[in-house]
Design a protein around this motif. Structure first.
Motif, PDB file in Angstrom:
ATOM      1  N   ALA A  60      18.656  43.271 136.922  1.00  0.00           N
ATOM      2  CA  ALA A  60      17.317  43.655 137.357  1.00  0.00           C
ATOM      3  C   ALA A  60      16.427  43.820 136.120  1.00  0.00           C
ATOM      4  CB  ALA A  60      17.385  44.949 138.145  1.00  0.00           C
ATOM      5  N   LYS A  64      13.933  37.369 135.157  1.00  0.00           N
ATOM      6  CA  LYS A  64      14.202  36.197 136.011  1.00  0.00           C
ATOM      7  C   LYS A  64      12.886  35.620 136.548  1.00  0.00           C
ATOM      8  CE  LYS A  64      16.790  38.586 138.868  1.00  0.00           C
ATOM      9  NZ  LYS A  64      16.692  39.882 138.190  1.00  0.00           N
ATOM     10  N   GLU A  86      15.706  38.777 146.989  1.00  0.00           N
ATOM     11  CA  GLU A  86      15.143  40.036 147.493  1.00  0.00           C
ATOM     12  C   GLU A  86      14.608  39.903 148.921  1.00  0.00           C
ATOM     13  OE1 GLU A  86      12.107  40.931 144.707  1.00  0.00           O
ATOM     14  OE2 GLU A  86      13.520  41.392 143.105  1.00  0.00           O
ATOM     15  N   TYR A  89      17.091  41.078 151.663  1.00  0.00           N
ATOM     16  CA  TYR A  89      17.636  42.434 151.800  1.00  0.00           C
ATOM     17  C   TYR A  89      17.707  42.786 153.282  1.00  0.00           C
ATOM     18  CZ  TYR A  89      17.724  44.346 147.038  1.00  0.00           C
ATOM     19  OH  TYR A  89      18.052  44.634 145.742  1.00  0.00           O
ATOM     20  N   PHE A 105      21.100  49.353 146.564  1.00  0.00           N
ATOM     21  CA  PHE A 105      20.379  48.085 146.678  1.00  0.00           C
ATOM     22  C   PHE A 105      20.928  47.018 145.730  1.00  0.00           C
ATOM     23  CE2 PHE A 105      17.179  51.151 148.172  1.00  0.00           C
ATOM     24  CZ  PHE A 105      16.752  50.533 149.345  1.00  0.00           C
ATOM     25  N   ASP A 106      21.898  47.402 144.924  1.00  0.00           N
ATOM     26  CA  ASP A 106      22.420  46.464 143.930  1.00  0.00           C
ATOM     27  C   ASP A 106      23.813  45.961 144.283  1.00  0.00           C
ATOM     28  OD1 ASP A 106      20.294  48.184 142.663  1.00  0.00           O
ATOM     29  OD2 ASP A 106      20.573  46.639 141.147  1.00  0.00           O
ATOM     30  N   TYR A 134      10.236  40.855 152.868  1.00  0.00           N
ATOM     31  CA  TYR A 134      10.801  42.203 152.690  1.00  0.00           C
ATOM     32  C   TYR A 134       9.792  43.107 151.999  1.00  0.00           C
ATOM     33  CZ  TYR A 134      14.022  45.847 151.102  1.00  0.00           C
ATOM     34  OH  TYR A 134      14.646  47.049 150.865  1.00  0.00           O
ATOM     35  N   HIS A 139      11.266  49.383 152.950  1.00  0.00           N
ATOM     36  CA  HIS A 139      12.668  48.922 152.929  1.00  0.00           C
ATOM     37  C   HIS A 139      13.032  48.172 154.212  1.00  0.00           C
ATOM     38  CE1 HIS A 139      13.044  51.479 149.416  1.00  0.00           C
ATOM     39  NE2 HIS A 139      12.676  52.518 150.134  1.00  0.00           N
ATOM     40  N   ARG A 188      12.419  48.400 133.745  1.00  0.00           N
ATOM     41  CA  ARG A 188      12.584  48.862 135.132  1.00  0.00           C
ATOM     42  C   ARG A 188      11.843  50.182 135.343  1.00  0.00           C
ATOM     43  NH1 ARG A 188      16.688  48.017 139.126  1.00  0.00           N
ATOM     44  NH2 ARG A 188      16.546  49.682 140.638  1.00  0.00           N
ATOM     45  N   ARG A 191       8.197  49.526 135.489  1.00  0.00           N
ATOM     46  CA  ARG A 191       7.821  48.853 136.736  1.00  0.00           C
ATOM     47  C   ARG A 191       7.832  49.842 137.902  1.00  0.00           C
ATOM     48  NH1 ARG A 191      11.444  43.845 138.715  1.00  0.00           N
ATOM     49  NH2 ARG A 191      12.800  45.543 139.322  1.00  0.00           N
ATOM     50  N   ARG A 197       6.825  55.408 141.840  1.00  0.00           N
ATOM     51  CA  ARG A 197       8.056  56.193 141.975  1.00  0.00           C
ATOM     52  C   ARG A 197       8.122  57.252 140.881  1.00  0.00           C
ATOM     53  NH1 ARG A 197      12.749  51.721 143.507  1.00  0.00           N
ATOM     54  NH2 ARG A 197      11.731  50.945 145.353  1.00  0.00           N
ATOM     55  N   GLN A 205      18.909  56.510 140.288  1.00  0.00           N
ATOM     56  CA  GLN A 205      19.319  55.237 140.928  1.00  0.00           C
ATOM     57  C   GLN A 205      19.965  54.331 139.889  1.00  0.00           C
ATOM     58  OE1 GLN A 205      16.139  52.665 142.219  1.00  0.00           O
ATOM     59  NE2 GLN A 205      17.480  51.405 143.501  1.00  0.00           N
TER      60      GLN A 205
HETATM   61  N1  LIG Z   1      14.089  48.625 148.359  1.00  0.00           N
HETATM   62  C1  LIG Z   1      14.572  48.259 147.144  1.00  0.00           C
HETATM   63  C2  LIG Z   1      15.169  47.028 146.948  1.00  0.00           C
HETATM   64  C3  LIG Z   1      15.605  46.708 145.691  1.00  0.00           C
HETATM   65  N2  LIG Z   1      15.449  47.552 144.656  1.00  0.00           N
HETATM   66  C4  LIG Z   1      15.891  47.179 143.303  1.00  0.00           C
HETATM   67  O1  LIG Z   1      15.386  45.888 142.916  1.00  0.00           O
HETATM   68  C5  LIG Z   1      16.246  45.325 141.957  1.00  0.00           C
HETATM   69  C6  LIG Z   1      16.345  43.845 142.151  1.00  0.00           C
HETATM   70  O2  LIG Z   1      15.120  43.252 141.865  1.00  0.00           O
HETATM   71  P1  LIG Z   1      14.794  42.509 140.450  1.00  0.00           P
HETATM   72  O3  LIG Z   1      13.488  41.818 140.636  1.00  0.00           O
HETATM   73  O4  LIG Z   1      14.704  43.579 139.422  1.00  0.00           O
HETATM   74  O5  LIG Z   1      15.909  41.572 140.187  1.00  0.00           O
HETATM   75  C7  LIG Z   1      17.629  45.958 142.155  1.00  0.00           C
HETATM   76  O6  LIG Z   1      18.083  46.532 140.962  1.00  0.00           O
HETATM   77  C8  LIG Z   1      17.389  47.059 143.194  1.00  0.00           C
HETATM   78  O7  LIG Z   1      17.932  48.285 142.784  1.00  0.00           O
HETATM   79  C9  LIG Z   1      14.855  48.773 144.858  1.00  0.00           C
HETATM   80  O8  LIG Z   1      14.734  49.554 143.893  1.00  0.00           O
HETATM   81  N3  LIG Z   1      14.410  49.107 146.102  1.00  0.00           N
END
Ligand SMILES: Nc1ccn([C@@H]2O[C@H](COP(=O)(O)O)[C@@H](O)[C@H]2O)c(=O)n1
Ligand SMILES: Nc1ncnc2c1ncn2[C@@H]1O[C@H](COP(=O)(O)OP(=O)(O)O)[C@@H](O)[C@H]1O
Ligand SMILES: [Mg+2]
Length: 488
Positions: A60, A64, A86, A89, A105-106, A134, A139, A188, A191, A197, A205
């Protein structure tokens, strides 16, 4: 610590340029935004052209999406669509929503991979699909799905996109974006704070789910990658190479379909690396000869594979019978002076004692060609001919040379034209006029410029190979090259 100061601290810790990550769920070919249905304009429905599928995995916030955006931007003349994992999900139940901080989520189970697979299979077979939409705040998937039409290139992007072997098997190229753990964590946090958040749940998390899942599920998929990109979108060299490879694949597939007697040798990063050296204007004569020779050898070997053979049995030193083949003996090479002479050594190295004739064609202006000299084996009509010229540009020289061979009684289907690079225009001209001649090349070019020179090309091949170009004229000659220049 308040969120404002956390952002400040972390922003200072993350070095390098900030790449605005595109919203890939909304991004479609040529970087345009989705929402409306795309028109399907290619020949997908009639005759269905198989798209080139690229998988992009990585932790994450590894970059990418930024890498995908760079690929899309560079592939501006092809239709590209991005499908992100994504989007697949599973939506959270009311019960799960209450305990959202305990939801992982991972983990691979968080994604509906069956649905992703069926969407991908439909796209690969030229059918439009509805990709779920999504929402990261609720969620859940929102009702308005995203309609995606088939494209030349499909990029499949996501943390666990290599986890499922069924999905992996759909990919023509697999890329792993390999970015330092600390950088990913810092990005992260930034972001997620920007999304509103709070820092504590974000860090919770990360330590509870994101980091362990990276180690347990994401990192182990790195071994499936064809290409690992360190530093993500900062690595423009890797991205350039990837885009060139995709272009070659797309271009050559189309051309090979139109001309069944065109054979482009299977590209590898060794081959692309050699091309990179010989195309570089700054390459010394010595290196040019070395890498051109290596490539020529590959083309010659490939060309020889198109000759007829007879079955032959031999007795091995263990007394066993080995059933193999016997090479065709009625063979000769014809080089187009002067650059074609650079291919003679490779042919001699592969075919002991082979006769090699010569043809000299004079270039008059941009497209006029005149045959002014030839020296061919007397019995050429009975032979298979390997015609040697490293560059197929307009096709005019090739037409002159092949016409002479036909005049001398060579059968059209017995001619194999070997070159290093071919412009599509030249391939069309030669294949249309002589459909039974086989063309074997190592790369297809973008085209010809206003002066009918091949682009991107590699300059005047003969001058660069024999060391007579202005740019390299001060470069000392080495071994073979010196002898070859003297021979002229
Ligand atoms: N509801 C969600 C869904 C996913 N995540 C986090 O997003 C990450 C994957 O996205 P990337 O673009 O970073 O690859 C992943 O680590 C999930 O934990 C979230 O926080 N909430
Ligand atoms: N090479 C880079 N240098 C600096 N920031 C980057 C770089 N690549 C991505 N970012 C930033 O990091 C964040 C995550 O990048 P993104 O491409 O969305 O990662 P992923 O899709 O792997 O989660 C984004 O805010 C993006 O702007
Ligand atoms: Mg992303």
């Amino acid at each position: 610590m308040g969120s404002y100061s956390a952002v400040e601290v972390i922003a200072a810790a993350v070095s390098g340029a900030h790449y605005p990550a595109p919203d890939l769920d909304k991004l479609d070919m040529k970087g345009s935004m989705l929402g409306e249905e795309q028109p399907t304009t290619s020949g997908m429905e009639n005759g269905h052209q198989c798209p080139f599928v690229i998988g992009v995995a990585g932790g994450a916030s590894s970059g990418k999406s930024a890498v995908c955006k760079m690929i899309i931007d560079q592939l501006c003349d092809h239709r590209v669509v991005v499908v992100t994992q994504e989007s697949f999900y599973y939506g959270l139940s009311d019960e799960e929503l209450v305990h959202v901080n305990d939801y992982n989520f991972d983990h691979p189970d968080a994604f509906d991979m069956d649905l992703l697979l069926s969407c991908m299979e439909n796209l690969k077979h030229g059918k439009s699909v509805d990709i779920p939409n999504y929402n990261f705040k609720t969620h859940k998937s929102v009702p308005r799905a995203r309609k995606v039409n088939p494209s030349d290139v499909i990029i499949l992007e996501g943390i666990l996109i290599f986890h499922d072997s069924r999905v992996r098997d759909l990919m023509n190229m697999k890329i792993f974006v390999d970015t330092d753990d600390d950088v990913r964590l810092a990005r992260r946090i930034l972001r997620d704070l920007e999304k509103g958040r709070d820092i504590i749940p974000v860090l919770d998390q990360y330590s509870k789910f994101v980091k362990p899942a990276f180690e347990d599920f994401i990192l182990p998929t790195k071994k499936y990658a064809d290409i690992i990109i360190p530093r993500g979108a900062d690595n423009s060299v890797a991205i350039d190479l990837i885009v060139q490879h995709i272009r070659t694949k797309l271009g050559q597939n189309d051309l090979c379909k139109i001309h069944p007697n065109l054979y482009v040798i299977q590209t590898t990063y060794q081959i692309r690396g050699m091309h990179t050296i010989i195309r570089d204007a700054a390459t010394t004569t010595h290196d040019f000869i070395f890498y051109a020779d290596r490539l020529i050898r590959l083309v010659v070997e490939h060309g020889l594979g198109h000759l007829p053979f007879k079955e032959k049995q031999v007795i091995t030193p263990t007394g066993s019978v080995y059933t193999g083949v016997d090479f065709s003996k009625s063979l000769c090479g014809i080089s187009v002076i002067r650059s074609g002479e650079s291919m003679e050594n490779a042919l001699r190295a592969c075919c002991k004692g082979i006769k090699i004739g010569k043809i000299l064609i004079h270039r008059e202006g941009d497209d006029g060609k005149q045959l002014i000299y030839h020296n061919l084996p007397k019995d050429i009509a009975k032979r298979h001919v390997l015609l040697l010229d490293p560059i197929l540009g307009t096709g005019n020289s090739a037409v002159q040379a092949i016409s002479l061979l036909l005049e001398k009684g060579v059968q059209e289907s017995n001619i194999i034209f070997l070159n290093l690079i071919s412009a599509p225009q030249g391939v069309h001209v030669v294949s249309k006029r002589f459909p039974r001649v086989k063309i074997v090349t190592s790369e297809i070019e973008l085209g010809l410029n206003d002066e009918c020179r091949v682009i991107p090309g590699m300059g005047e091949f003969g001058d660069r190979y024999f060391g007579t170009d202005d740019y390299q004229s001060s470069t000392p000659f080495f071994g073979d090259a010196k002898d070859r220049v003297r021979l002229l």
